[in-house]
Design an enzyme around this catalytic site. Structure first.
Site, PDB file in Angstrom:
ATOM      1  CG  HIS A   8      39.559 -38.304 -70.913  1.00 47.37           C
ATOM      2  ND1 HIS A   8      39.943 -36.693 -70.843  1.00 47.37           N
ATOM      3  CD2 HIS A   8      40.053 -38.483 -71.966  1.00 47.37           C
ATOM      4  CE1 HIS A   8      40.584 -36.604 -72.178  1.00 47.37           C
ATOM      5  NE2 HIS A   8      40.551 -37.708 -72.643  1.00 47.37           N
TER       6      HIS A   8
ATOM      7  CD  GLU B 197      39.954 -33.570 -72.320  1.00 45.46           C
ATOM      8  OE1 GLU B 197      38.729 -33.817 -72.742  1.00 45.46           O
ATOM      9  OE2 GLU B 197      40.891 -33.455 -73.045  1.00 45.46           O
TER      10      GLU B 197
ATOM     11  CG  ASN C 239      37.210 -38.746 -76.140  1.00 44.75           C
ATOM     12  OD1 ASN C 239      36.115 -38.231 -76.190  1.00 44.75           O
ATOM     13  ND2 ASN C 239      38.189 -38.396 -75.161  1.00 44.75           N
TER      14      ASN C 239
HETATM   15  P1  13P Z   1      44.367 -35.436 -78.556  1.00 47.96           P
HETATM   16  O1  13P Z   1      44.358 -36.440 -79.514  1.00 47.96           O
HETATM   17  O2  13P Z   1      43.360 -34.129 -79.209  1.00 47.96           O
HETATM   18  O3  13P Z   1      45.557 -34.865 -77.977  1.00 47.96           O
HETATM   19  O4  13P Z   1      43.288 -36.060 -77.481  1.00 47.96           O
HETATM   20  C1  13P Z   1      43.615 -37.261 -76.735  1.00 47.96           C
HETATM   21  C2  13P Z   1      42.548 -37.499 -75.820  1.00 47.96           C
HETATM   22  O5  13P Z   1      42.323 -36.853 -74.821  1.00 47.96           O
HETATM   23  C3  13P Z   1      41.798 -38.826 -76.484  1.00 47.96           C
HETATM   24  O6  13P Z   1      40.889 -39.106 -75.229  1.00 47.96           O
END
Ligand code: 13P
Length: 250
Positions: free
Chosen positions: A96, A98, A11
């Site tokens: 996700h 976020e 991602n």
């Molecule tokens: P990181 O691997 O940077 O912790 O991010 C994980 C993520 O949100 C993948 O969708």
């Protein structure tokens, strides 16, 4: 479509301009000589078409990081699932953290997007995960159950679905649950899916959150972990490929 293990998805989030991203995609395509597992990258919308062209013929999947719940219409700034497919994407990440936490996406909205994505023929990578407060309060199982219940449409089949367990507190922090916690949580998710979906035990389960070359092998060796969803470490071809190989991929 049955996904060969390990399933290793990158991602890219809101990172990368055209030149560096196409270089990354090109390096990955060169390494993907004869893939034994499943590799996918999820660039920003603006790069999907170019990245899909760059990796064409390599077997590497390209996906979007979100889509709108409607197929078209007056939704300024949004991208519909058929547009992703039209640009060369065959997959999409939905729910996700976020977007759930940063942009207020609800389970109901994620469910509507999931229906739209499936109608467009996209493989859906549905993300679920508890916050740190929920983790500390022992509310992880309840949160994951609620997210699956709320995000999965009634009557959905297991085809074209992948579930990624991403604890919110492990994303981009360098912290991960213990191997035993990941194993136990994936076992729970597998059971929940088997109860909710006919054939749901076959849905591939990915772990995401601070996956790096040095912890990927241990994580992917765990029962019920079919692969990983990688953020930061997927922006570097060598790290991403080392992760894939640590899961047994060639
Ligand atoms: P990181 O691997 O940077 O912790 O991010 C994980 C993520 O949100 C993948 O969708």
């Amino acid at each position: 479509m049955r996904l060969a293990r390990p399933v290793v998805f990158g991602n890219w989030k809101m990172n990368g301009l055209r030149a560096e991203s196409l270089a990354l995609a090109g390096t990955l395509a060169e390494r993907a000589v004869r893939l034994t597992g499943t590799v996918g990258v999820f660039p920003p919308f603006t790069l999907i078409h170019a990245v899909a062209q760059r990796v064409r013929g390599s077997g590497i999947l390209v996906g979007g990081q979100d889509c709108h719940e409607k197929a078209s219409g007056a939704y300024t700034g949004c991208i519909a699932a058929p547009m992703l497919a039209d640009a060369g994407a065959t997959a999409v990440i939905l729910g996700h953290s976020e977007r759930r936490h940063g942009l207020g996406e609800t389970d109901a909205l994620v469910r509507a997007k999931l229906v739209a994505a499936r109608a467009a023929g996209l493989l859906v990578v549905l993300c679920i995960g508890e916050t740190e407060a929920e983790y500390l309060a022992g509310a992880r199982s309840a949160r994951l159950r609620a997210q699956l219940d709320g995000s999965l449409p009634e009557g959905i089949g297991p085809e074209g679905l992948v579930v990624a367990y991403e604890p919110v507190w492990a994303i981009g922090t360098g912290r991960t649950p213990t191997a035993e916690e990941i194993r136990a949580t994936h076992g729970e998710i597998r059971e929940l899916l088997a109860r909710r979906i006919v054939g749901g035990e076959a849905v591939p389960l990915l772990y995401g959150g601070s996956v790096k070359p040095d912890n990927a092998g241990e994580i992917m060796a765990l029962a019920d972990v079919d692969g990983v969803l990688v953020g930061g470490a997927s922006l570097d071809a060598r790290s991403f490929w080392t992760i894939y190989q640590a899961g047994g991929g060639a």
